[in-house]
Write an enzyme that holds these catalytic residues in place. Structure first.
Site, mmCIF file in Angstrom:
data_model
loop_
_atom_site.group_PDB
_atom_site.id
_atom_site.type_symbol
_atom_site.label_atom_id
_atom_site.label_comp_id
_atom_site.label_asym_id
_atom_site.label_seq_id
_atom_site.Cartn_x
_atom_site.Cartn_y
_atom_site.Cartn_z
ATOM 1 N N LYS A 179 24.788 -3.553 -6.025
ATOM 2 C CA LYS A 179 24.996 -1.818 -6.547
ATOM 3 C C LYS A 179 25.253 -1.478 -4.770
ATOM 4 O O LYS A 179 26.672 -1.187 -5.575
ATOM 5 C CB LYS A 179 23.412 -1.540 -6.352
ATOM 6 N N GLN A 211 14.129 1.373 -6.994
ATOM 7 C CA GLN A 211 14.703 0.153 -8.082
ATOM 8 C C GLN A 211 13.216 0.093 -8.079
ATOM 9 O O GLN A 211 12.043 -0.565 -6.856
ATOM 10 C CB GLN A 211 15.357 -1.094 -6.620
ATOM 11 N N ASP A 245 19.125 6.358 -12.581
ATOM 12 C CA ASP A 245 18.852 5.361 -13.781
ATOM 13 C C ASP A 245 18.917 6.251 -15.080
ATOM 14 O O ASP A 245 18.459 5.682 -16.114
ATOM 15 C CB ASP A 245 17.997 5.079 -12.633
HETATM 16 N N1 GUN Z 1 14.921 -3.276 -12.771
HETATM 17 C C1 GUN Z 1 15.006 -3.966 -13.547
HETATM 18 N N2 GUN Z 1 16.512 -3.015 -14.284
HETATM 19 C C2 GUN Z 1 16.331 -2.486 -13.553
HETATM 20 C C3 GUN Z 1 17.534 -1.235 -13.178
HETATM 21 O O1 GUN Z 1 18.511 -0.745 -14.000
HETATM 22 N N3 GUN Z 1 17.138 -0.117 -12.458
HETATM 23 C C4 GUN Z 1 15.805 -0.228 -11.693
HETATM 24 N N4 GUN Z 1 15.983 1.165 -10.744
HETATM 25 N N5 GUN Z 1 15.353 -1.080 -11.190
HETATM 26 C C5 GUN Z 1 15.710 -1.832 -12.323
#
Ligand code: GUN
Length: 292
Positions: free
Chosen positions: A52, A96, A119
């Site tokens: 990211k 995350q 998100d």
């Molecule tokens: N864990 C698995 N997929 C995601 C996501 O798209 N965003 C976040 N913050 N955590 C995750």
């Protein structure tokens, strides 16, 4: 059979976003700034967050990575979330997931300002999504929708089976694919661990989406000839033949399913890069919504 090349589609989206950043610079506007909170050292989470941050670099967004030890107290994390909510230089941020067991994920998610929740996990954004009101769409389902749209896959009137009802993939995706839109207008079945006759249900799917996190779960005998297959699984399995000692395995037994279907997304290089591209699109949107 056509490979749904998420890597290439995501690269296209990143280049469109990079152009938008260039234009913002020319116009003297603020550059989008994404922050990410990472707790602990889980291999999958570390590599996702690293990707990211690197996508931000490629596009020209600013990024800030905030790391905590897995033992961090919930209050410390909540304080940081509140601080990021107030920080005017940050346009959007993510925490995350998963978080360590002693931290209440829902409490943390709900503490995020919905206007910065790129998100799309906050209940307000999920509620807006259900009502088709403006807001942030969760990144993985939005990435899958973009993959379908940009590959001109017809969805109207199709039977779509999603295996897995998680809050961040299966459940929101079932809403998006079922709504009156293009892509959309599918007849959606949301299957899960208690579904009976799963094989028969899958055999009826024109579009089959596997999001259960069980490597090689979908086998050729579950797939209707000509179906579209989207694989959301990303399980790390040991692989001594690789220098790093593991490889990513999807929920679909690719080698036997691929010859039977019309489109299939690979793992890696399918949904994963699209998730990150969606997050980047949401970050630009967060910035634009502020009217900056
Ligand atoms: N864990 C698995 N997929 C995601 C996501 O798209 N965003 C976040 N913050 N955590 C995750």
């Amino acid at each position: 059979m056509t490979i749904l090349d998420g890597k290439a589609t995501a690269a296209q989206i990143r280049s469109e976003l990079a152009q938008a950043v260039q234009q913002r610079k020319l116009d003297g506007k603020k550059i989008p700034h994404l922050a990410a909170i990472l707790v602990g050292n889980d291999g999958g989470s570390v590599s996702y967050v690293t990707s990211k941050v690197s996508a931000c670099d490629q596009i020209g967004f600013e990024s800030t990575l905030i790391r905590y030890d897995a033992s961090v107290q919930e209050d410390i994390l909540l304080d940081k979330v509140r601080q990021l909510n107030e920080d005017k230089s940050i346009d959007g941020f993510i925490v995350q997931l998963p978080l360590p067991a002693h931290i209440d994920e829902l409490k943390v998610t709900q503490a995020i300002d919905p206007k910065k929740d790129v998100d799309g996990f906050h209940p307000r954004n999920l509620g807006n999504m259900i009502l088709n009101l403006p807001g942030f769409l969760p990144a993985t389902p939005a990435g899958i929708m973009a993959l379908i749209e940009r590959n001109n896959i017809e969805t109207e009137g199709k039977n779509c089976v999603i295996i897995g009802r998680s809050n961040i993939v299966g459940t929101p995706l079932s809403i998006m694919l079922g709504r009156n839109a293009n892509p959309g207008n599918c007849t959606v079945t949301l299957a899960h661990s208690r579904t009976s006759n799963l094989k028969d249900i899958c055999l009826n799917a024109d579009i089959l989406i596997a999001a259960i996190g069980q490597p090689n779960f979908v086998t050729a005998d579950m797939v209707k000839p000509g179906a579209v297959i989207i694989d959301v699984g990303t399980t790390r399995v040991e692989d001594p033949s690789r220098e790093r000692g593991w490889r990513l395995v999807g929920d679909v037994k690719f080698d036997e399913v691929a010859p039977k279907c019309s489109f299939i997304s690979p793992v890696p290089g399918g949904v994963g890069p699209m998730t990150i591209a969606s997050l980047m699109m949401n970050t630009l949107k967060a910035m634009e919504l502020k009217g900056k």
